[in-house]
Scaffold this motif. Sequence first.
Motif, PDB file in Angstrom:
ATOM      1  N   ARG A 340       0.817  -1.211   0.000  1.00 52.66           N
ATOM      2  CA  ARG A 340       0.000   0.000   0.000  1.00 52.66           C
ATOM      3  C   ARG A 340       0.849   1.258   0.000  1.00 52.66           C
ATOM      4  N   ARG A 341       2.128   1.099   0.346  1.00 53.08           N
ATOM      5  CA  ARG A 341       3.052   2.243   0.344  1.00 53.08           C
ATOM      6  C   ARG A 341       3.835   2.334  -0.960  1.00 53.08           C
ATOM      7  N   GLY A 342       3.599   1.408  -1.854  1.00 50.97           N
ATOM      8  CA  GLY A 342       4.361   1.367  -3.096  1.00 50.97           C
ATOM      9  C   GLY A 342       5.279   0.151  -3.129  1.00 50.97           C
ATOM     10  N   TRP A 343       6.226   0.133  -4.062  1.00 51.03           N
ATOM     11  CA  TRP A 343       7.161  -0.979  -4.191  1.00 51.03           C
ATOM     12  C   TRP A 343       8.224  -0.931  -3.101  1.00 51.03           C
ATOM     13  N   GLU A 344       8.447  -2.075  -2.454  1.00 56.65           N
ATOM     14  CA  GLU A 344       9.453  -2.173  -1.404  1.00 56.65           C
ATOM     15  C   GLU A 344      10.337  -3.388  -1.674  1.00 56.65           C
ATOM     16  N   PRO A 345      11.649  -3.296  -1.368  1.00 50.79           N
ATOM     17  CA  PRO A 345      12.553  -4.429  -1.620  1.00 50.79           C
ATOM     18  C   PRO A 345      12.225  -5.620  -0.735  1.00 50.79           C
ATOM     19  N   LEU A 346      12.419  -6.830  -1.275  1.00 51.54           N
ATOM     20  CA  LEU A 346      12.216  -8.048  -0.490  1.00 51.54           C
ATOM     21  C   LEU A 346      13.451  -8.407   0.326  1.00 51.54           C
ATOM     22  N   ASP A 347      14.609  -7.849  -0.020  1.00 53.62           N
ATOM     23  CA  ASP A 347      15.836  -8.100   0.736  1.00 53.62           C
ATOM     24  C   ASP A 347      16.119  -9.596   0.871  1.00 53.62           C
ATOM     25  N   ILE A 348      16.132 -10.275  -0.246  1.00 56.69           N
ATOM     26  CA  ILE A 348      16.432 -11.713  -0.243  1.00 56.69           C
ATOM     27  C   ILE A 348      17.898 -11.906   0.112  1.00 56.69           C
ATOM     28  N   PRO A 349      18.213 -12.729   1.101  1.00 54.92           N
ATOM     29  CA  PRO A 349      19.611 -12.882   1.514  1.00 54.92           C
ATOM     30  C   PRO A 349      20.442 -13.609   0.473  1.00 54.92           C
ATOM     31  N   GLN A 350      21.695 -13.192   0.351  1.00 53.52           N
ATOM     32  CA  GLN A 350      22.635 -13.854  -0.530  1.00 53.52           C
ATOM     33  C   GLN A 350      23.138 -15.133   0.138  1.00 53.52           C
ATOM     34  N   SER A 351      23.577 -16.091  -0.683  1.00 51.03           N
ATOM     35  CA  SER A 351      24.114 -17.335  -0.138  1.00 51.03           C
ATOM     36  C   SER A 351      25.602 -17.179   0.139  1.00 51.03           C
TER      37      SER A 351
END
Length: 392
Positions: A340-351
């Motif tokens: 609802r606030r717009g696009w936000e990063p998912l912050d997927i962790p790196q391996s």
Amino acid sequence: MKHRTTATTLLLTAALLAAAAPADARSVPPPGTQVQAPDARARAWRTDSFPAGEATLRSAARVGGRTTWALGDRTVGEGRERTSVDVAYTRDGADGPWRELALPAGVVGGTVTPDGSGGTWVTGSRQGGSVSVSRYRAGHWQTQEAPLPAHAMGGGLNGFATAGDPDDVWAVGYYQPDDYLTFYGVIDHWDGKAWQQVPTPDLGTDYWTLSAVVANGPSDIWASGDVGNEDGWPRPLLLHYDGRSWSRVATPQLDTRPGGLTNLVVVGPNDIWAAGAEIGPSHRDKPTVAHYDGRSWTYQETGIDAGRLYGLVRTPDGVAVVGASLSDGVYRPTGAQLTRRGWEPLDIPQSATSNGRRPAGIVSVAGRLLVIGTDYAGTDDEQVGLPFSLTR
């Protein structure tokens, strides 16, 4: 008028191979390169273990309400005897363990989609004049052949859509005729008894393919892919079925962006999303997301500035996308969610693996997001893929 260029041929060939299986990282970081550390903001993600063993995952889907499937392949054998075999995993709910599901002989496991009645469609690509399509339901498999056009050297199906009835199912993909410089899209339909080939529109080019299909009902069906262009680089392609025939849909905001659309999702009758990537002469891939509001398709800015998108899913507030960028032989996961606030990063962790992490799909189960894909390690000669699963 047909246009044939080497650039288009090479790009479409690469796209078809990517649709069949994720691209391997073919190089390793130079000595001293630091692998990206896990992001502190990504701690909300929980890592879920897979059964032991190497595998490269390439698609995922939620079927039957709370069950998730993940498909991929595994390399077996040594030396000249090395070959690739398809693998499948299933998981119940948002917290259940992953289990490997044995695929019977003849089942080609590249794409997985619910059949609309608690079962699962599974298919892929192969050489010849037809494609094997299998249906899994209540522990049993049923396999039939979906036709490709005459003189096809081979092809594949990349997506299914059930038009409100389990006996009204559409499948889209591509085929290669007996001409190595040509690819065409293909559309098949399931009527409850057999798969039948459906006429496609004449796009006036030797190069076009379909990667995804969704349905709002028997007379409102969309398919996406890419189509060749005069400059040698394909453009995003969207087709629509109105209950009578398929036709191309004008997309002015996308026509100037080279690349294609590999994923589709329906949120409502006039609320459809597509995702893919810009892949063109700049040699810098950039994610593409587009939205249909009942009148036109418009380009959407997600905040992801590099890479390709491989997964798209509906969420309570809109949609979410996942993908990866490739730099110096290392895959770096990317993702964003519309809120609802717009696009936000998912912050997927790196391996922690040397060649990074490549998401292959995203699903929503019990209100939670599930990302699956492959962690890469090894060298050019000994590439290793390890499946991963993240939940939050």
